[in-house]
Enzyme design. Structure first.
Site, PDB file in Angstrom:
ATOM      1  N   ARG A  69      14.096  -6.733  46.264  1.00 37.82           N
ATOM      2  CA  ARG A  69      14.749  -5.024  47.301  1.00 37.82           C
ATOM      3  C   ARG A  69      13.328  -5.197  48.049  1.00 37.82           C
ATOM      4  O   ARG A  69      13.311  -5.219  49.014  1.00 37.82           O
ATOM      5  CB  ARG A  69      15.538  -4.315  46.278  1.00 37.82           C
ATOM      6  CG  ARG A  69      16.369  -3.627  47.583  1.00 37.82           C
ATOM      7  CD  ARG A  69      15.360  -2.360  48.238  1.00 37.82           C
ATOM      8  NE  ARG A  69      14.641  -1.437  47.255  1.00 37.82           N
ATOM      9  CZ  ARG A  69      13.529  -0.846  47.485  1.00 37.82           C
ATOM     10  NH1 ARG A  69      13.175  -0.235  48.567  1.00 37.82           N
ATOM     11  NH2 ARG A  69      13.535   0.114  46.184  1.00 37.82           N
ATOM     12  N   ASP A  70      12.797  -4.253  47.406  1.00 37.14           N
ATOM     13  CA  ASP A  70      11.306  -3.617  47.864  1.00 37.14           C
ATOM     14  C   ASP A  70      10.600  -4.508  48.063  1.00 37.14           C
ATOM     15  O   ASP A  70       9.947  -4.626  49.704  1.00 37.14           O
ATOM     16  CB  ASP A  70      11.077  -2.750  47.111  1.00 37.14           C
ATOM     17  CG  ASP A  70      10.129  -1.410  47.393  1.00 37.14           C
ATOM     18  OD1 ASP A  70       9.832  -1.540  48.592  1.00 37.14           O
ATOM     19  OD2 ASP A  70       9.890  -0.392  47.039  1.00 37.14           O
ATOM     20  N   HIS A 101       7.101   4.299  40.570  1.00 33.07           N
ATOM     21  CA  HIS A 101       7.126   3.519  41.409  1.00 33.07           C
ATOM     22  C   HIS A 101       5.969   3.407  42.141  1.00 33.07           C
ATOM     23  O   HIS A 101       6.767   3.721  43.360  1.00 33.07           O
ATOM     24  CB  HIS A 101       8.894   4.231  42.429  1.00 33.07           C
ATOM     25  CG  HIS A 101       8.860   2.474  43.306  1.00 33.07           C
ATOM     26  ND1 HIS A 101      10.003   2.088  43.187  1.00 33.07           N
ATOM     27  CD2 HIS A 101       8.267   2.769  44.748  1.00 33.07           C
ATOM     28  CE1 HIS A 101       9.706   1.364  43.997  1.00 33.07           C
ATOM     29  NE2 HIS A 101       9.184   1.937  44.939  1.00 33.07           N
ATOM     30  N   HIS A 143       3.478   2.198  45.098  1.00 34.23           N
ATOM     31  CA  HIS A 143       3.085   1.319  45.832  1.00 34.23           C
ATOM     32  C   HIS A 143       1.292   1.447  45.693  1.00 34.23           C
ATOM     33  O   HIS A 143       0.840   2.452  45.121  1.00 34.23           O
ATOM     34  CB  HIS A 143       3.543   1.416  47.442  1.00 34.23           C
ATOM     35  CG  HIS A 143       5.128   1.071  47.133  1.00 34.23           C
ATOM     36  ND1 HIS A 143       5.297  -0.099  48.209  1.00 34.23           N
ATOM     37  CD2 HIS A 143       6.112   2.310  46.748  1.00 34.23           C
ATOM     38  CE1 HIS A 143       6.779   0.479  47.992  1.00 34.23           C
ATOM     39  NE2 HIS A 143       7.439   0.884  47.914  1.00 34.23           N
ATOM     40  N   CYS A 167       7.167   0.055  52.675  1.00 33.20           N
ATOM     41  CA  CYS A 167       9.336   0.413  53.785  1.00 33.20           C
ATOM     42  C   CYS A 167       8.685   0.295  54.950  1.00 33.20           C
ATOM     43  O   CYS A 167       8.335   0.781  55.867  1.00 33.20           O
ATOM     44  CB  CYS A 167       9.408   1.734  52.256  1.00 33.20           C
ATOM     45  SG  CYS A 167      10.199   2.568  54.022  1.00 33.20           S
ATOM     46  N   ASN A 220       4.525  -3.269  46.392  1.00 32.40           N
ATOM     47  CA  ASN A 220       4.550  -2.122  45.062  1.00 32.40           C
ATOM     48  C   ASN A 220       3.284  -2.684  44.431  1.00 32.40           C
ATOM     49  O   ASN A 220       2.886  -3.532  44.596  1.00 32.40           O
ATOM     50  CB  ASN A 220       5.818  -2.534  43.766  1.00 32.40           C
ATOM     51  CG  ASN A 220       7.405  -1.891  45.042  1.00 32.40           C
ATOM     52  OD1 ASN A 220       7.699  -2.059  45.325  1.00 32.40           O
ATOM     53  ND2 ASN A 220       7.298  -0.537  44.218  1.00 32.40           N
TER      54      ASN A 220
HETATM   55  P1  HMG Z   1      22.198   6.211  60.708  1.00 32.61           P
HETATM   56  O1  HMG Z   1      22.245   5.777  62.170  1.00 32.61           O
HETATM   57  O2  HMG Z   1      22.706   7.813  60.764  1.00 32.61           O
HETATM   58  O3  HMG Z   1      24.269   5.778  60.527  1.00 32.61           O
HETATM   59  O4  HMG Z   1      22.310   5.047  60.100  1.00 32.61           O
HETATM   60  P2  HMG Z   1      25.478   5.566  61.365  1.00 32.61           P
HETATM   61  O5  HMG Z   1      26.637   6.258  60.340  1.00 32.61           O
HETATM   62  O6  HMG Z   1      25.086   6.095  62.550  1.00 32.61           O
HETATM   63  O7  HMG Z   1      25.401   4.153  61.485  1.00 32.61           O
HETATM   64  C1  HMG Z   1      25.221   3.372  61.446  1.00 32.61           C
HETATM   65  C2  HMG Z   1      24.844   1.875  62.591  1.00 32.61           C
HETATM   66  O8  HMG Z   1      24.858   1.154  61.211  1.00 32.61           O
HETATM   67  C3  HMG Z   1      26.868   1.773  62.309  1.00 32.61           C
HETATM   68  O9  HMG Z   1      26.943   0.537  62.577  1.00 32.61           O
HETATM   69  C4  HMG Z   1      27.066   2.008  61.034  1.00 32.61           C
HETATM   70  O10 HMG Z   1      28.440   1.223  61.055  1.00 32.61           O
HETATM   71  C5  HMG Z   1      26.404   1.286  60.126  1.00 32.61           C
HETATM   72  P3  HMG Z   1      27.273   0.518  64.342  1.00 32.61           P
HETATM   73  O11 HMG Z   1      28.924   1.271  64.093  1.00 32.61           O
HETATM   74  O12 HMG Z   1      26.668   0.752  65.529  1.00 32.61           O
HETATM   75  O13 HMG Z   1      27.767  -0.969  64.791  1.00 32.61           O
HETATM   76  N1  HMG Z   1      26.303   1.424  58.548  1.00 32.61           N
HETATM   77  C6  HMG Z   1      25.788   0.331  58.019  1.00 32.61           C
HETATM   78  N2  HMG Z   1      26.477  -0.722  57.653  1.00 32.61           N
HETATM   79  C7  HMG Z   1      25.850  -0.862  56.712  1.00 32.61           C
HETATM   80  N3  HMG Z   1      26.407  -0.378  55.106  1.00 32.61           N
HETATM   81  C8  HMG Z   1      26.277   0.644  55.078  1.00 32.61           C
HETATM   82  C9  HMG Z   1      26.019   1.310  56.434  1.00 32.61           C
HETATM   83  N4  HMG Z   1      25.759   2.582  56.826  1.00 32.61           N
HETATM   84  C10 HMG Z   1      26.337   3.388  58.461  1.00 32.61           C
HETATM   85  N5  HMG Z   1      26.304   1.291  54.102  1.00 32.61           N
HETATM   86  C11 HMG Z   1      22.387   5.047  57.840  1.00 32.61           C
HETATM   87  C12 HMG Z   1      22.049   6.345  58.443  1.00 32.61           C
HETATM   88  C13 HMG Z   1      21.481   6.148  56.025  1.00 32.61           C
HETATM   89  C14 HMG Z   1      22.617   4.411  57.398  1.00 32.61           C
HETATM   90  C15 HMG Z   1      20.069   4.574  57.700  1.00 32.61           C
HETATM   91  O14 HMG Z   1      19.546   5.385  57.874  1.00 32.61           O
HETATM   92  C16 HMG Z   1      20.356   3.303  56.914  1.00 32.61           C
HETATM   93  O15 HMG Z   1      20.372   2.370  56.906  1.00 32.61           O
HETATM   94  N6  HMG Z   1      18.754   3.537  55.828  1.00 32.61           N
HETATM   95  C17 HMG Z   1      18.137   2.862  55.039  1.00 32.61           C
HETATM   96  C18 HMG Z   1      16.792   2.287  54.832  1.00 32.61           C
HETATM   97  C19 HMG Z   1      16.016   1.773  54.028  1.00 32.61           C
HETATM   98  O16 HMG Z   1      16.738   0.892  53.318  1.00 32.61           O
HETATM   99  N7  HMG Z   1      15.131   2.108  54.018  1.00 32.61           N
HETATM  100  C20 HMG Z   1      14.588   1.228  52.485  1.00 32.61           C
HETATM  101  C21 HMG Z   1      14.954   1.483  51.292  1.00 32.61           C
HETATM  102  S1  HMG Z   1      14.369   2.957  50.622  1.00 32.61           S
HETATM  103  C22 HMG Z   1      12.362   2.529  49.819  1.00 32.61           C
HETATM  104  O17 HMG Z   1      11.829   1.208  50.333  1.00 32.61           O
HETATM  105  C23 HMG Z   1      12.064   3.588  49.293  1.00 32.61           C
HETATM  106  C24 HMG Z   1      11.638   3.604  47.580  1.00 32.61           C
HETATM  107  O18 HMG Z   1      11.290   1.799  47.133  1.00 32.61           O
HETATM  108  C25 HMG Z   1      10.734   4.174  46.835  1.00 32.61           C
HETATM  109  C26 HMG Z   1       9.619   4.423  47.628  1.00 32.61           C
HETATM  110  O19 HMG Z   1       9.137   3.834  47.689  1.00 32.61           O
HETATM  111  O20 HMG Z   1       9.367   5.791  47.974  1.00 32.61           O
HETATM  112  C27 HMG Z   1      13.783   2.777  47.292  1.00 32.61           C
HETATM  113 MG    MG Z   2       9.680   1.049  47.858  1.00 32.25          MG
END
Ligand code: HMG
Ligand code: MG
Length: 286
Positions: free
Chosen positions: A13-14, A205, A207, A238, A247
């Site tokens: 994933r990450d 966690h 990086h 990310c 990571n």
């Molecule tokens: P948004 O644009 O504000 O939300 O995003 P929305 O409700 O307007 O949705 C936008 C579009 O996405 C829509 O599609 C939704 O239907 C669709 P459209 O109508 O335009 O065709 N949608 C989805 N599709 C599939 N699955 C879903 C979903 N939700 C909405 N669950 C949202 C808000 C939260 C969805 C967006 O910001 C998002 O997906 N963010 C995730 C970002 C991400 O994955 N980042 C990486 C992971 S975090 C990380 O790496 C840190 C970590 O490792 C810890 C660390 O290192 O600190 C965990």
């Molecule tokens: Mg991370």
């Protein structure tokens, strides 16, 4: 008897979410199937996030359907909202993770929401997970530094940890998202967080952008933490954290904690093979 440290493998994933090459699901499945034989108890394999935001993770359902599940291994998925939760549940993820930020800047960049708004969404996810008996982990990002807001106060981290604890997270993983945390500040942050959550329910966690992740692991070990997230091959970052490197590599983490006298239960040869495979997936052929 030697004390145990658990490495939670987050590479599929990450490690892969940030790769520019569109990695076919079959290649992800091959990596996960190999990792499943390495001795991990938990592997994060997918994100049910918006494919517009993270295209690389769009095939989570396909991946979860195709992997060979090894009994005793929990296959985890990130869920940003109820829609993501429904996807993870339908794909039979064994556990989910909600992921908040201690900094407003990163929360907006990563989730298009303030911290408070994100916690409202996560409360919905937590409610559904509770009803279903689904195990839920929590992440707090930017525990020392944010790419947008700079230094983050330990109190800000402790507040979000407390919120995720109250939502029922069984463990909270503390993210040095951009890999720039200094050990001294990590230690102070941990002091504040430990007032809210015991060390047995915290994970690190880290990086490794600045090359200090293993020092931060030692600081966290000193504070009693015994779970650390790693990504084979040290891949990833990310997409919404500019400048963040991968990571800490699982193989380096494993070697380091073994050197300190801990037992991880991992098969070093399989982990090395998986690290090589992960690097090849990226096209680095290191
Ligand atoms: P948004 O644009 O504000 O939300 O995003 P929305 O409700 O307007 O949705 C936008 C579009 O996405 C829509 O599609 C939704 O239907 C669709 P459209 O109508 O335009 O065709 N949608 C989805 N599709 C599939 N699955 C879903 C979903 N939700 C909405 N669950 C949202 C808000 C939260 C969805 C967006 O910001 C998002 O997906 N963010 C995730 C970002 C991400 O994955 N980042 C990486 C992971 S975090 C990380 O790496 C840190 C970590 O490792 C810890 C660390 O290192 O600190 C965990
Ligand atoms: Mg991370």
């Amino acid at each position: 008897m030697a004390e145990r440290v658990e490495i939670f493998e987050v590479g599929p994933r990450d490690g892969l979410q940030n790769e520019p090459r569109n990695i076919p699901a079959t290649e992800k499945v091959a990596l996960i199937d190999l990792l499943s034989t390495a001795g991990f108890r938990r592997i994060e394999v997918a994100s049910f996030v918006s494919p517009k935001w993270v295209p690389q993770m769009a095939d989570g359902a396909e991946v979860l359907a195709a992997i060979k599940r090894v009994p005793g291994v929990s296959y985890a998925a990130l869920t940003p909202n109820l829609r993501g939760y429904a996807g993870a549940k339908a794909a039979k993820a064994d556990e989910i993770a909600i992921f908040a930020s201690a900094s407003e800047g990163f929360s907006r960049a990563n989730l298009n929401a303030s911290i408070a708004q994100s916690l409202e969404r996560f409360a919905e996810v937590a409610g559904a997970a509770r009803d279903d008996g689904m195990r839920m982990r929590g992440y707090v990002s930017c525990v020392t530094d944010c790419p947008f807001d700079g230094e983050i106060t330990p109190d800000a981290v402790a507040r979000v940890v407390a919120a995720l604890r109250d939502l029922g997270a069984y463990e909270i993983s503390l993210g040095d998202t951009i890999g720039r945390g200094l050990p001294e500040r990590m230690n102070v942050m941990l002091g504040a967080v430990l007032d809210e959550m015991p060390a047995e329910q915290l994970a690190g966690h880290f990086h490794d952008t600045a090359g200090r992740a293993l020092e931060n692991v030692e600081v966290a070990l000193g504070r009693g933490l015994r779970v650390f997230d790693g990504a084979v091959g040290g891949l990833g970052g990310c997409p919404y954290a500019p400048g963040a490197a991968g990571n800490v590599g699982t193989e380096a983490l494993d070697a380091h904690v073994r050197g300190l006298g801990y037992v991880t239960g991992l098969d070093v040869a399989v982990v090395a093979q998986a690290a090589q495979m992960a690097r090849e997936l990226r096209g680095a052929h290191a």
